[in-house]
Motif scaffolding. Structure first.
Motif, PDB file in Angstrom:
ATOM      1  N   TRP A 196      -1.681  -4.155 -14.350  1.00 11.81           N
ATOM      2  CA  TRP A 196      -1.558  -2.985 -13.484  1.00 11.81           C
ATOM      3  C   TRP A 196      -2.330  -3.180 -12.194  1.00 11.81           C
ATOM      4  CZ3 TRP A 196      -2.033  -2.476 -18.780  1.00 11.81           C
ATOM      5  CH2 TRP A 196      -0.970  -1.827 -19.418  1.00 11.81           C
ATOM      6  N   VAL A 197      -1.848  -2.513 -11.161  1.00 17.84           N
ATOM      7  CA  VAL A 197      -2.518  -2.523  -9.870  1.00 17.84           C
ATOM      8  C   VAL A 197      -2.565  -1.090  -9.353  1.00 17.84           C
ATOM      9  CG1 VAL A 197      -0.355  -3.034  -8.634  1.00 17.84           C
ATOM     10  CG2 VAL A 197      -2.556  -3.512  -7.537  1.00 17.84           C
ATOM     11  N   ARG A 198      -3.654  -0.737  -8.684  1.00 20.18           N
ATOM     12  CA  ARG A 198      -3.793   0.605  -8.126  1.00 20.18           C
ATOM     13  C   ARG A 198      -4.551   0.532  -6.815  1.00 20.18           C
ATOM     14  NH1 ARG A 198      -9.123   2.210  -9.167  1.00 20.18           N
ATOM     15  NH2 ARG A 198     -10.134   1.117 -10.925  1.00 20.18           N
ATOM     16  N   LEU A 199      -4.444   1.589  -6.033  1.00 27.39           N
ATOM     17  CA  LEU A 199      -5.257   1.705  -4.838  1.00 27.39           C
ATOM     18  C   LEU A 199      -6.713   1.879  -5.244  1.00 27.39           C
ATOM     19  CD1 LEU A 199      -3.054   4.089  -2.669  1.00 27.39           C
ATOM     20  CD2 LEU A 199      -3.379   1.633  -2.348  1.00 27.39           C
ATOM     21  N   ALA A 200      -7.608   1.341  -4.443  1.00 23.51           N
ATOM     22  CA  ALA A 200      -9.023   1.379  -4.810  1.00 23.51           C
ATOM     23  C   ALA A 200      -9.541   2.813  -4.952  1.00 23.51           C
ATOM     24  CB  ALA A 200      -9.847   0.627  -3.758  1.00 23.51           C
ATOM     25  N   GLU A 201      -8.985   3.744  -4.164  1.00 16.02           N
ATOM     26  CA  GLU A 201      -9.492   5.115  -4.216  1.00 16.02           C
ATOM     27  C   GLU A 201      -8.848   5.948  -5.321  1.00 16.02           C
ATOM     28  OE1 GLU A 201      -6.202   5.068  -1.007  1.00 16.02           O
ATOM     29  OE2 GLU A 201      -7.844   3.763  -1.690  1.00 16.02           O
ATOM     30  N   HIS A 202      -7.849   5.384  -6.007  1.00 14.66           N
ATOM     31  CA  HIS A 202      -7.144   6.166  -7.034  1.00 14.66           C
ATOM     32  C   HIS A 202      -8.013   6.303  -8.286  1.00 14.66           C
ATOM     33  CE1 HIS A 202      -3.916   7.779  -9.452  1.00 14.66           C
ATOM     34  NE2 HIS A 202      -4.090   6.820 -10.356  1.00 14.66           N
ATOM     35  N   ARG A 203      -8.121   7.535  -8.763  1.00 15.56           N
ATOM     36  CA  ARG A 203      -8.869   7.799  -9.984  1.00 15.56           C
ATOM     37  C   ARG A 203      -8.031   8.685 -10.906  1.00 15.56           C
ATOM     38  NH1 ARG A 203     -11.268   4.483  -7.798  1.00 15.56           N
ATOM     39  NH2 ARG A 203     -13.492   4.343  -7.275  1.00 15.56           N
ATOM     40  N   LEU A 256       0.823  -1.208   0.000  1.00 16.75           N
ATOM     41  CA  LEU A 256       0.000   0.000   0.000  1.00 16.75           C
ATOM     42  C   LEU A 256       0.861   1.264   0.000  1.00 16.75           C
ATOM     43  CD1 LEU A 256      -2.820  -1.087   2.501  1.00 16.75           C
ATOM     44  CD2 LEU A 256      -2.815  -1.188   0.000  1.00 16.75           C
ATOM     45  N   ALA A 257       1.973   1.234   0.732  1.00 10.48           N
ATOM     46  CA  ALA A 257       2.851   2.413   0.768  1.00 10.48           C
ATOM     47  C   ALA A 257       3.469   2.680  -0.589  1.00 10.48           C
ATOM     48  CB  ALA A 257       3.936   2.220   1.825  1.00 10.48           C
ATOM     49  N   ARG A 258       3.895   1.639  -1.273  1.00 12.73           N
ATOM     50  CA  ARG A 258       4.523   1.824  -2.584  1.00 12.73           C
ATOM     51  C   ARG A 258       3.500   2.295  -3.623  1.00 12.73           C
ATOM     52  NH1 ARG A 258       9.733   0.092  -2.354  1.00 12.73           N
ATOM     53  NH2 ARG A 258      10.221  -1.320  -0.622  1.00 12.73           N
ATOM     54  N   LEU A 259       2.270   1.813  -3.523  1.00 14.71           N
ATOM     55  CA  LEU A 259       1.236   2.281  -4.450  1.00 14.71           C
ATOM     56  C   LEU A 259       0.894   3.741  -4.192  1.00 14.71           C
ATOM     57  CD1 LEU A 259      -1.182  -0.792  -4.643  1.00 14.71           C
ATOM     58  CD2 LEU A 259       0.385   0.032  -6.402  1.00 14.71           C
ATOM     59  N   ARG A 260       0.820   4.142  -2.920  1.00 17.90           N
ATOM     60  CA  ARG A 260       0.546   5.554  -2.617  1.00 17.90           C
ATOM     61  C   ARG A 260       1.639   6.456  -3.180  1.00 17.90           C
ATOM     62  NH1 ARG A 260      -1.814   3.530   2.247  1.00 17.90           N
ATOM     63  NH2 ARG A 260       0.239   3.453   3.260  1.00 17.90           N
ATOM     64  N   SER A 261       2.886   6.027  -3.000  1.00 13.98           N
ATOM     65  CA  SER A 261       4.016   6.807  -3.517  1.00 13.98           C
ATOM     66  C   SER A 261       3.973   6.889  -5.043  1.00 13.98           C
ATOM     67  CB  SER A 261       5.330   6.175  -3.058  1.00 13.98           C
ATOM     68  OG  SER A 261       6.436   6.841  -3.601  1.00 13.98           O
ATOM     69  N   PHE A 262       3.636   5.765  -5.689  1.00 13.36           N
ATOM     70  CA  PHE A 262       3.575   5.753  -7.157  1.00 13.36           C
ATOM     71  C   PHE A 262       2.481   6.687  -7.665  1.00 13.36           C
ATOM     72  CE2 PHE A 262       1.968   4.157 -11.194  1.00 13.36           C
ATOM     73  CZ  PHE A 262       3.145   4.031 -11.925  1.00 13.36           C
ATOM     74  N   HIS A 263       1.308   6.631  -7.038  1.00 14.34           N
ATOM     75  CA  HIS A 263       0.210   7.495  -7.476  1.00 14.34           C
ATOM     76  C   HIS A 263       0.549   8.963  -7.271  1.00 14.34           C
ATOM     77  CE1 HIS A 263      -2.124   4.068  -8.321  1.00 14.34           C
ATOM     78  NE2 HIS A 263      -2.596   3.818  -7.109  1.00 14.34           N
ATOM     79  N   ALA A 264       1.263   9.267  -6.195  1.00 16.80           N
ATOM     80  CA  ALA A 264       1.645  10.660  -5.944  1.00 16.80           C
ATOM     81  C   ALA A 264       2.583  11.177  -7.030  1.00 16.80           C
ATOM     82  CB  ALA A 264       2.305  10.778  -4.575  1.00 16.80           C
ATOM     83  N   ASP A 265       3.476  10.314  -7.497  1.00 14.40           N
ATOM     84  CA  ASP A 265       4.431  10.709  -8.533  1.00 14.40           C
ATOM     85  C   ASP A 265       3.847  10.627  -9.937  1.00 14.40           C
ATOM     86  OD1 ASP A 265       6.301  11.069  -6.544  1.00 14.40           O
ATOM     87  OD2 ASP A 265       7.223   9.086  -6.818  1.00 14.40           O
ATOM     88  N   ASN A 266       2.802   9.802 -10.114  1.00  9.83           N
ATOM     89  CA  ASN A 266       2.231   9.577 -11.454  1.00  9.83           C
ATOM     90  C   ASN A 266       0.701   9.658 -11.394  1.00  9.83           C
ATOM     91  OD1 ASN A 266       4.830   8.385 -12.919  1.00  9.83           O
ATOM     92  ND2 ASN A 266       4.655   7.386 -10.934  1.00  9.83           N
ATOM     93  N   PRO A 267       0.164  10.832 -11.093  1.00  7.42           N
ATOM     94  CA  PRO A 267      -1.296  10.948 -10.911  1.00  7.42           C
ATOM     95  C   PRO A 267      -2.100  10.657 -12.168  1.00  7.42           C
ATOM     96  CG  PRO A 267      -0.272  13.119 -10.986  1.00  7.42           C
ATOM     97  CD  PRO A 267       0.840  12.118 -10.930  1.00  7.42           C
ATOM     98  N   ASP A 268      -1.454  10.774 -13.354  1.00  2.00           N
ATOM     99  CA  ASP A 268      -2.195  10.566 -14.605  1.00  2.00           C
ATOM    100  C   ASP A 268      -2.085   9.143 -15.140  1.00  2.00           C
ATOM    101  OD1 ASP A 268       0.483  10.759 -15.210  1.00  2.00           O
ATOM    102  OD2 ASP A 268       0.153  11.827 -17.115  1.00  2.00           O
ATOM    103  N   LEU A 269      -1.446   8.215 -14.375  1.00  2.42           N
ATOM    104  CA  LEU A 269      -1.343   6.814 -14.794  1.00  2.42           C
ATOM    105  C   LEU A 269      -2.386   5.975 -14.085  1.00  2.42           C
ATOM    106  CD1 LEU A 269       2.505   6.129 -14.991  1.00  2.42           C
ATOM    107  CD2 LEU A 269       0.933   6.844 -16.794  1.00  2.42           C
ATOM    108  N   LEU A 270      -2.921   5.003 -14.817  1.00  6.29           N
ATOM    109  CA  LEU A 270      -3.964   4.138 -14.256  1.00  6.29           C
ATOM    110  C   LEU A 270      -3.480   3.389 -13.030  1.00  6.29           C
ATOM    111  CD1 LEU A 270      -6.763   2.752 -14.522  1.00  6.29           C
ATOM    112  CD2 LEU A 270      -5.647   1.038 -15.972  1.00  6.29           C
ATOM    113  N   GLY A 271      -2.260   2.865 -13.090  1.00  7.54           N
ATOM    114  CA  GLY A 271      -1.747   2.095 -11.957  1.00  7.54           C
ATOM    115  C   GLY A 271      -0.295   1.730 -12.167  1.00  7.54           C
TER     116      GLY A 271
END
Length: 660
Positions: free
Chosen positions: A497-504, A444-459
Motif C-alpha cells: 500500500w501507498v498513501r500520502l504522508a499526511e493521510h491518517r 499525488l493527485a490519484r492518491l488524494r482522490s483515493f483518500h477522499a473516497d476511502n478515508p477509512d483505508l490505510l492506503g
C-alpha cells in the motif's frame, strides 16, 4: 590498423599478403597441398613511426564464406583483390557486399596478375570494378595494378596502406573490453591461448574476464598485441591472450565466443535490428524467414521476424527481430550479416538496436517509437530520444552494459542531461525532469482522490495505482518512483500500500479502546495461532459481531490481515511469517519446502499452517507444486519490507529454542 583481404578464390590474396609482409598465411597442411586458403591467416607488417599493421587473410572459396565473415568483422581497412585475367567474379561481389554490410568504409583495390594482361585488359577490369563499387562505401577507392611475380606495384600498394594507417582514427578505448575469438589453441608451457580482434576497451595482464556466452571466468596471464609481447591490448588490436582459470581449455573456448569484462556477460537470443536486403536477393524476405546469422566471429541459426506488415523486397531496408537458436554475446550497434541456410548466398545485414527485444507486443506504436530512438549511433542522442517516448525512462545500468560503456560513463552522461535518477536495489532509472514532474503530479493527485473516497483505508494498492497512472511504468520503475516520493516526504510505502504522508486513518474513541484490548490477544508468544473472532468475543465478553466489525476495519487500515474466515493476524506477524518462509526456502533443495516444515518452525497446528500457506498462495507470495511450495521473490515485499522482518524471524527461532 587491421587490414582484411577480400576477393575471389585464386585471385592472389595470400601471395599479395606474402609480398607485403614476407609472411605466408597458409599455415595448414591441407592449404599447402591444395594451394588455397581454408582458414583465416594472419600476418604483420612493422612500419617505422607506426604501430605494427596486422593483416587478416581470408579464404576466397564460396564454401568458406563463413570463415571469411569471421575474419572480416572488426577490420579497419579492406584490401580488395581482383585478378586481371579473371576480372570481377562471384566472390568478388559477395565479399564486397559483406564488407559493405559490415560498415568498412576505407580500402584499396589491388588488381593482381597485372603482368599477365595487356593495358587494354587492365582498363576493362578497372572499369568493371568501378561499376561494382559504385553503390558502396568504397566507390572512390584507389585501384593499383600489381604483380607478385615481378614486384610491380607492390611498393605503391604498401605506401597506400601505410598512408591509410597514418590517417586512421584509432578506435575509442574508453568502453569495456570485448575480444571476438577466432582461434583457440594450446602452447606447451603456457596453456590456453585465444586470438581475435579487440572490439572495444582495453585489457591488461592479470585482468579477470568472462568468456561469453558460456560464462567461464579466466585470468589474463600474458598478452601479445600485433604479434608483440605487451602489457595491454586495446580496441583495434589483433591480440593473443594467454588465459588461465577453472575449466579454461582450448576446447572450452572456440570461434564465436567473446572474451569480455564481467559486467558485459549477458548473452541474448532475441535482438531487434535494422536489416538491408541485398539487391541480388531473388525474392522478398517473408516473416519467420530462416537464415544463418554472422556476428563478429560467431555463426548461429536464426529466424527473421518482420516488424512491418509486408515482406522485405530486394534492396529495401526495414526493422526486424532476430530470434536466434542459441545465445550470443553482442553489443548495441554491432554489425551483422545473414546468409541463406544452405550457405550459398549472402542475403543482407544491418546493425543491432536492442539486445533485449520483447517477444510480445513487438509491433506496437510505442515499440516502434522506442526503436526509432535506438537508431542513433551516439549514446547521448539515444538516451535523450528514449526519455521522450513511453515509458519515458532508461535503465542506466542495462544501457551501459548493452552499449559496452565504461564504468560510470552512462551515469555521468545521464547527470549531464539533467535527469531525475530513480534508484532501487535492482537498477538506477533515469527520467527527464519534465516527465518526472508529470508523473509526480499524477501519483499525488490519484492518491488524494483515493483518500477522499476511502478515508477509512490505510492506503491505495501499489499495483492498483500503477495500473491507473498516465505513464505505463514497469513494476520496479513504479516502486522506484514511489520510493523517491517517500524520500521527499510526500508519500509513505507500507508493503503493498501507498498513501500520502499526511493521510491518517483513525478509529472512534470507543473502537480504539476495544482495539487496545484485542491487539495483545493477537500478539506475544501466541501470535502464530491467535484466537478467532468468536474466541476473542468470549474472552472479552463483547458481541461477536462487534469484534468482527472492528477487525474488518483494522484490516482496511492495514493493522491486521484476515488469513482465513474470522481468523486475523497482526500485520507485523504476517511479515514475520514471510521471513520464516524465506529462511526455510533458503535451506531447502531448489527452494521448495513442505507445510510440515513451516508448521514445525511456527510450532503451529497443521490446519492453521495450511490456512496460512493458502493465504500466501492466493496473494502469489508462494508458488505451489503439489504438496510443495516456494517463495515468489518478486512478491516478498507484499506484506512489508522483508529486511525489517529478518530480526523478527530470528526472534521466532530464539523463542523456539527457549521452549526446548
Amino acid at each position: 590498423m587491421i587490414v582484411g583481404t577480400a576477393g575471389h578464390i585464386d585471385h592472389g590474396k595470400t601471395s599479395l599478403v606474402r609480398a607485403l609482409t614476407g609472411v605466408d598465411t597458409d599455415r595448414l597442411k591441407e592449404e599447402k597441398d591444395r594451394g588455397i586458403s581454408i582458414d583465416l591467416g594472419f600476418a604483420y607488417m612493422p612500419v617505422e613511426g607506426l604501430e605494427t599493421i596486422g593483416f587478416v587473410d581470408v579464404p576466397g572459396h564460396e564454401k568458406f564464406i563463413h570463415t571469411m565473415l569471421a575474419g572480416a568483422s572488426g577490420i579497419d581497412f579492406v584490401l580488395l583483390v581482383v585478378a586481371a585475367d579473371d576480372g570481377v567474379m562471384p566472390q568478388t561481389r559477395e565479399h564486397l557486399a559483406i564488407v559493405d554490410l559490415l560498415g568498412t568504409e576505407q580500402g584499396v583495390v589491388a588488381i593482381t596478375k597485372a603482368d599477365l594482361v595487356t593495358d587494354g585488359r587492365l582498363a576493362e577490369v578497372e572499369k568493371a570494378m568501378r561499376d561494382t563499387l559504385s553503390d558502396t562505401a568504397l566507390a572512390e577507392a584507389i585501384m593499383i595494378p600489381v604483380s607478385t611475380v615481378s614486384g610491380s606495384g607492390v611498393a605503391l600498394l604498401r605506401d597506400e596502406i601505410v598512408a591509410a594507417a597514418h590517417n586512421l582514427k584509432r578506435r575509442q578505448t574508453s568502453g569495456r573490453f570485448r575480444l571476438a575469438v577466432d582461434r583457440s589453441f594450446t602452447i606447451q608451457g603456457a596453456g590456453t591461448v585465444v586470438t581475435g580482434t579487440v572490439l572495444s576497451g582495453q585489457v591488461s595482464v592479470e585482468d579477470r574476464l568472462t568468456i561469453s556466452p558460456s560464462g567461464l571466468e579466466a585470468r589474463v596471464r600474458s598478452i601479445h598485441a600485433q604479434n608483440r609481447p605487451s602489457e595491454i591490448g586495446r580496441a583495434g588490436d589483433r591480440c593473443a591472450l594467454n588465459l588461465v582459470g577453472p575449466g579454461i581449455t582450448k576446447t572450452a573456448i572456440g570461434r564465436g565466443d567473446v572474451v569480455c569484462d564481467h559486467s558485459l556477460h549477458a548473452p541474448t537470443s532475441r535482438i531487434d535490428a535494422t536489416l538491408r536486403v541485398l539487391g541480388s536477393e531473388p525474392k522478398p524476405i517473408g516473416h519467420w524467414f530462416p537464415v544463418r546469422l554472422h556476428h563478429a566471429s560467431a555463426e548461429v541459426g536464426a529466424r527473421i521476424v518482420l516488424l512491418a506488415d509486408e515482406p522485405v523486397t530486394p534492396g529495401a531496408r526495414t526493422l526486424v527481430q532476430l530470434v536466434l537458436e542459441r545465445p550470443i554475446a553482442a553489443a548495441a550497434g554491432d554489425r551483422y550479416v545473414v546468409r541463406d541456410t544452405s550457405a550459398r548466398r549472402t542475403i543482407g545485414g544491418g546493425s543491432f538496436l536492442d539486445l533485449r527485444a520483447p517477444a510480445r507486443k513487438r509491433r506496437t506504436q510505442e515499440r516502434m517509437a522506442q526503436l526509432a530512438a535506438l537508431s542513433s549511433s551516439e549514446p547521448r542522442q539515444t538516451i535523450e530520444a528514449l526519455l521522450a517516448v513511453p515509458p519515458y525512462l532508461v535503465d542506466i545500468g542495462a544501457f551501459a552494459r548493452d552499449w559496452a560503456m565504461a564504468a560510470g560513463e552512462a551515469e555521468a552522461l545521464s547527470e549531464s542531461l539533467n535527469v531525475v535518477q530513480l534508484k532501487s536495489d535492482a537498477a538506477t532509472l533515469a527520467m527527464s525532469m519534465e516527465s518526472w514532474q508529470r508523473l509526480r503530479r499524477d501519483i499525488l493527485a490519484r492518491l488524494r482522490s483515493f483518500h477522499a473516497d476511502n478515508p477509512d483505508l490505510l492506503g491505495m494498492g501499489v499495483e492498483r495505482l500503477r495500473a491507473q497512472l498516465e505513464f505505463r511504468l514497469p513494476a520496479p520503475a513504479c516502486r522506484a518512483a514511489l520510493n523517491a516520493l517517500v524520500r521527499e516526504g510526500e508519500t509513505v510505502l507500507d508493503g503493498a500500500w501507498v498513501r500520502l504522508a499526511e493521510h491518517r486513518v483513525t478509529m472512534t474513541p470507543a473502537d480504539e479502546r476495544l482495539w487496545k484490548d484485542i491487539e495483545p490477544l493477537l500478539g506475544g508468544s501466541e501470535r502464530f495461532r491467535p484466537p478467532r473472532v468468536r474466541d476473542i468475543a468470549g474472552l472479552l465478553a463483547v458481541p461477536e459481531g462487534e469484534v468482527r466489525r472492528l477487525l474488518k476495519l483494522s484490516s482496511r487500515m492495514g493493522r491486521v490481515h484476515e488469513v482465513a474466515h474470522d481468523h486475523f493476524f497482526l500485520r507485523d506477524v504476517v511479515a514475520e511469517m514471510v521471513a520464516v518462509m524465506d529462511e526455510i526456502s533458503a535451506a531447502a533443495e531448489q527452494g521448495w519446502f513442505t507445510a510440515m516444515q513451516f508448521r514445525d518452525r511456527l510450532e503451529n497446528g497443521r490446519k492453521v499452517a495450511i490456512q496460512i500457506l493458502d493465504f500466501f498462495d492466493r496473494h502469489s507470495v508462494t508458488l505451489r507444486r503439489g504438496d510443495l511450495r516456494r517463495l515468489n521473490r518478486n512478491r516478498l515485499d507484499f506484506f512489508g519490507n522483508l529486511s525489517n522482518a529478518v530480526t523478527a524471524a530470528a526472534r521466532v527461532l530464539s523463542d523456539a529454542q527457549r521452549s526446548l
